[in-house]
Design an enzyme around this catalytic site. Structure first.
Site, PDB file in Angstrom:
ATOM      1  N   LYS A  69      41.710  36.383 -32.276  1.00  0.00           N
ATOM      2  CA  LYS A  69      42.775  36.496 -32.286  1.00  0.00           C
ATOM      3  C   LYS A  69      42.021  38.330 -31.346  1.00  0.00           C
ATOM      4  O   LYS A  69      41.110  38.974 -32.013  1.00  0.00           O
ATOM      5  CB  LYS A  69      43.456  36.918 -33.732  1.00  0.00           C
ATOM      6  N   GLY A 223      45.628  47.519 -47.487  1.00  0.00           N
ATOM      7  CA  GLY A 223      45.914  49.194 -46.538  1.00  0.00           C
ATOM      8  C   GLY A 223      44.275  49.014 -45.059  1.00  0.00           C
ATOM      9  O   GLY A 223      44.261  49.453 -44.253  1.00  0.00           O
TER      10      GLY A 223
HETATM   11  N1  LIG Z   1      44.096  43.713 -44.640  1.00  0.00           N
HETATM   12  C1  LIG Z   1      44.352  43.280 -43.527  1.00  0.00           C
HETATM   13  O1  LIG Z   1      44.572  41.631 -44.330  1.00  0.00           O
HETATM   14  C2  LIG Z   1      45.238  44.155 -43.159  1.00  0.00           C
HETATM   15  C3  LIG Z   1      46.255  43.687 -42.086  1.00  0.00           C
HETATM   16  C4  LIG Z   1      47.581  44.161 -41.725  1.00  0.00           C
HETATM   17  C5  LIG Z   1      47.296  45.376 -41.927  1.00  0.00           C
HETATM   18  N2  LIG Z   1      45.964  45.985 -42.380  1.00  0.00           N
HETATM   19  C6  LIG Z   1      46.594  47.443 -42.600  1.00  0.00           C
HETATM   20  O2  LIG Z   1      47.519  47.871 -43.357  1.00  0.00           O
HETATM   21  C7  LIG Z   1      48.027  48.733 -43.291  1.00  0.00           C
HETATM   22  C8  LIG Z   1      50.010  49.278 -43.634  1.00  0.00           C
HETATM   23  O3  LIG Z   1      49.876  48.192 -42.192  1.00  0.00           O
HETATM   24  P1  LIG Z   1      51.790  48.134 -41.782  1.00  0.00           P
HETATM   25  O4  LIG Z   1      51.955  47.152 -40.504  1.00  0.00           O
HETATM   26  O5  LIG Z   1      52.339  47.924 -43.787  1.00  0.00           O
HETATM   27  O6  LIG Z   1      51.928  49.510 -41.304  1.00  0.00           O
HETATM   28  P2  LIG Z   1      53.531  50.329 -41.422  1.00  0.00           P
HETATM   29  O7  LIG Z   1      53.345  51.143 -40.502  1.00  0.00           O
HETATM   30  O8  LIG Z   1      54.510  49.269 -41.131  1.00  0.00           O
HETATM   31  O9  LIG Z   1      53.747  50.533 -43.084  1.00  0.00           O
HETATM   32  C9  LIG Z   1      52.789  51.222 -43.758  1.00  0.00           C
HETATM   33  C10 LIG Z   1      53.460  52.554 -44.463  1.00  0.00           C
HETATM   34  O10 LIG Z   1      52.928  53.342 -45.283  1.00  0.00           O
HETATM   35  C11 LIG Z   1      53.420  54.239 -45.461  1.00  0.00           C
HETATM   36  N3  LIG Z   1      52.509  55.270 -46.209  1.00  0.00           N
HETATM   37  C12 LIG Z   1      51.539  56.022 -45.258  1.00  0.00           C
HETATM   38  N4  LIG Z   1      50.741  57.010 -45.769  1.00  0.00           N
HETATM   39  C13 LIG Z   1      51.400  56.921 -47.118  1.00  0.00           C
HETATM   40  C14 LIG Z   1      51.122  57.167 -48.539  1.00  0.00           C
HETATM   41  N5  LIG Z   1      49.690  58.194 -48.538  1.00  0.00           N
HETATM   42  N6  LIG Z   1      51.687  57.217 -49.351  1.00  0.00           N
HETATM   43  C15 LIG Z   1      52.367  56.001 -49.402  1.00  0.00           C
HETATM   44  N7  LIG Z   1      53.139  55.772 -48.669  1.00  0.00           N
HETATM   45  C16 LIG Z   1      52.128  55.803 -46.809  1.00  0.00           C
HETATM   46  C17 LIG Z   1      54.333  53.919 -44.315  1.00  0.00           C
HETATM   47  O11 LIG Z   1      54.929  55.486 -44.546  1.00  0.00           O
HETATM   48  C18 LIG Z   1      54.876  53.224 -43.898  1.00  0.00           C
HETATM   49  O12 LIG Z   1      55.710  52.992 -44.677  1.00  0.00           O
HETATM   50  C19 LIG Z   1      47.225  49.369 -42.036  1.00  0.00           C
HETATM   51  O13 LIG Z   1      46.580  49.852 -42.653  1.00  0.00           O
HETATM   52  C20 LIG Z   1      46.808  48.238 -41.398  1.00  0.00           C
HETATM   53  O14 LIG Z   1      45.624  48.336 -40.949  1.00  0.00           O
HETATM   54  C21 LIG Z   1      45.750  45.389 -43.334  1.00  0.00           C
END
Ligand SMILES: NC(=O)c1ccc[n+]([C@@H]2O[C@H](COP(=O)([O-])OP(=O)(O)OC[C@H]3O[C@@H](n4cnc5c(N)ncnc54)[C@H](O)[C@@H]3O)[C@@H](O)[C@H]2O)c1
Length: 329
Positions: A69, A223
């Site tokens: 990926k 996250g």
């Molecule tokens: N562990 C995994 O396998 C995996 C997979 C995909 C994404 N991620 C990570 O997950 C995170 C979110 O990804 P996503 O695609 O949902 O992004 P996204 O942008 O769709 O959603 C993130 C949300 O978090 C909110 N946010 C940001 N800072 C905040 C805070 N301090 N308090 C409360 N809310 C807050 C934002 O407003 C947004 O609604 C990223 O860091 C991404 O890298 C992890």
């Protein structure tokens, strides 16, 4: 021979969350039994653009599935009109190396991440858990909920997001689509009352504080998936049963990366990899009052297992475009 091209629309049409959940659980079991190959993700960083690009190869031997990926995480993409996370998956034939498929991996990334959270919840949350809480209500939150509902009879949901309209839209969806009762308003305090707490923000500072976390809570820390990211007060990790998806990835880029760097916890504080629990090599939760944390960084085996399931279905249903990209046909 031809390579099957599958767009996001194709994937959305044929990807079945139940099939993906099952495939991801099987692949965690295979990982626990050391029947997979998965070098840690490699990263390119673009500090000027607040983004990074990762390549994630894997081979799941019992499934006969292999590939890579390529995925980005760009934190300012919302303002640019792009999703934070976008991905492409190349699926290869392990016998010859032939590229069987090139497909969108954006929706599959969200689905397989939701699946990992749900599987961890199945083994680590108290069985009577009914209230789920979210910090961060974006794309990953949506699929965490979708998948967790497949393993738990959830009834109530609390959520907090710095983007209040986004939080409200997420809650409205959860109420309408799944009949969940929404608890409280857009306040972090409401999330502490939940049996299961899922954090899905790109934060680089702890949001969830130890004082508020009740005994018996299960936390899915989703996250943090790059160096410097963290969502939990390290004191939560100091008291919790910590399960990671992969030790190598978690220490580099998971929820534990900052507290380990700071010497607040050590490798000995990590109880298990999820695969070891799924394979039955170690028990999951053992006491109702334990605080449990699943540190998810996202594994290439989750992507390749999901892509394989979708490709198999696309072949049977003749979905997608077939092109002999490498010119051997
Ligand atoms: N562990 C995994 O396998 C995996 C997979 C995909 C994404 N991620 C990570 O997950 C995170 C979110 O990804 P996503 O695609 O949902 O992004 P996204 O942008 O769709 O959603 C993130 C949300 O978090 C909110 N946010 C940001 N800072 C905040 C805070 N301090 N308090 C409360 N809310 C807050 C934002 O407003 C947004 O609604 C990223 O860091 C991404 O890298 C992890």
């Amino acid at each position: 021979m031809a390579t099957r091209i599958l767009t996001r629309r194709d994937i959305e049409r044929i990807a079945d969350p139940d099939e993906i959940l099952q495939a991801v659980e099987e692949t965690f079991r295979a990982h626990g039994l050391q029947q997979t190959q998965m070098p840690p993700k490699s990263y390119l960083f673009y500090p000027r653009y607040h983004g990074d690009l990762r390549t994630m190869p894997a081979y799941i031997e019992p499934m006969g599935a292999t590939g890579v990926k390529i995925v980005n995480v760009h934190l300012q993409n919302k303002a640019r009109g792009f999703p934070t996370v976008m991905a492409v998956i190349v699926l290869n034939d392990p016998t010859t190396g032939y590229p069987l498929a090139i497909m969108d991996g954006t929706w599959l990334t969200a689905l397989r991440t939701g699946a990992a959270g749900a599987i961890a919840t199945k083994y680590l949350a108290r069985p009577e858990s009914r209230r789920i809480g979210f910090i961060g209500c974006g794309v990953q939150a949506e699929t965490q909920l979708l998948m967790t509902l497949r393993v738990f009879r959830l009834q109530e949901l609390a959520a907090f997001d710095v983007d209040e309209p986004r939080r409200n839209a997420f809650c409205a969806m959860a109420a309408e689509r799944y009949g969940l009762r929404i608890v409280g308003s857009n306040r972090l305090q409401d999330v502490y009352t939940c049996d299961i707490i899922t954090t899905t923000t790109p934060s680089t500072e702890p949001i969830l504080q130890n004082e508020g976390v009740r005994p018996g809570t299960h936390i899915n820390a989703i996250g943090a998936d790059a160096p410097g990211k963290e969502e939990l007060d390290p004191a939560i990790l100091q008291r919790a049963l910590i399960v990671v998806d992969s030790w190598e990835q978690a220490v580099h880029s998971g929820e534990i990366n900052v507290p380990i760097d700071q010497g607040l916890i050590t490798r000995e504080d990590v109880y298990a990899e999820l695969g070891e629990i799924v394979a039955g090599l170690k028990p999951g939760r053992t006491r109702p009052d334990q605080v449990t944390v699943f540190d998810s960084t996202g594994l290439a085996i989750q992507d390749i297992a999901s892509a394989y399931v979708v490709w198999t279905k696309a072949r049977t249903q003749a979905v997608g475009l077939e092109i002999d990209i490498v010119g051997v046909g």
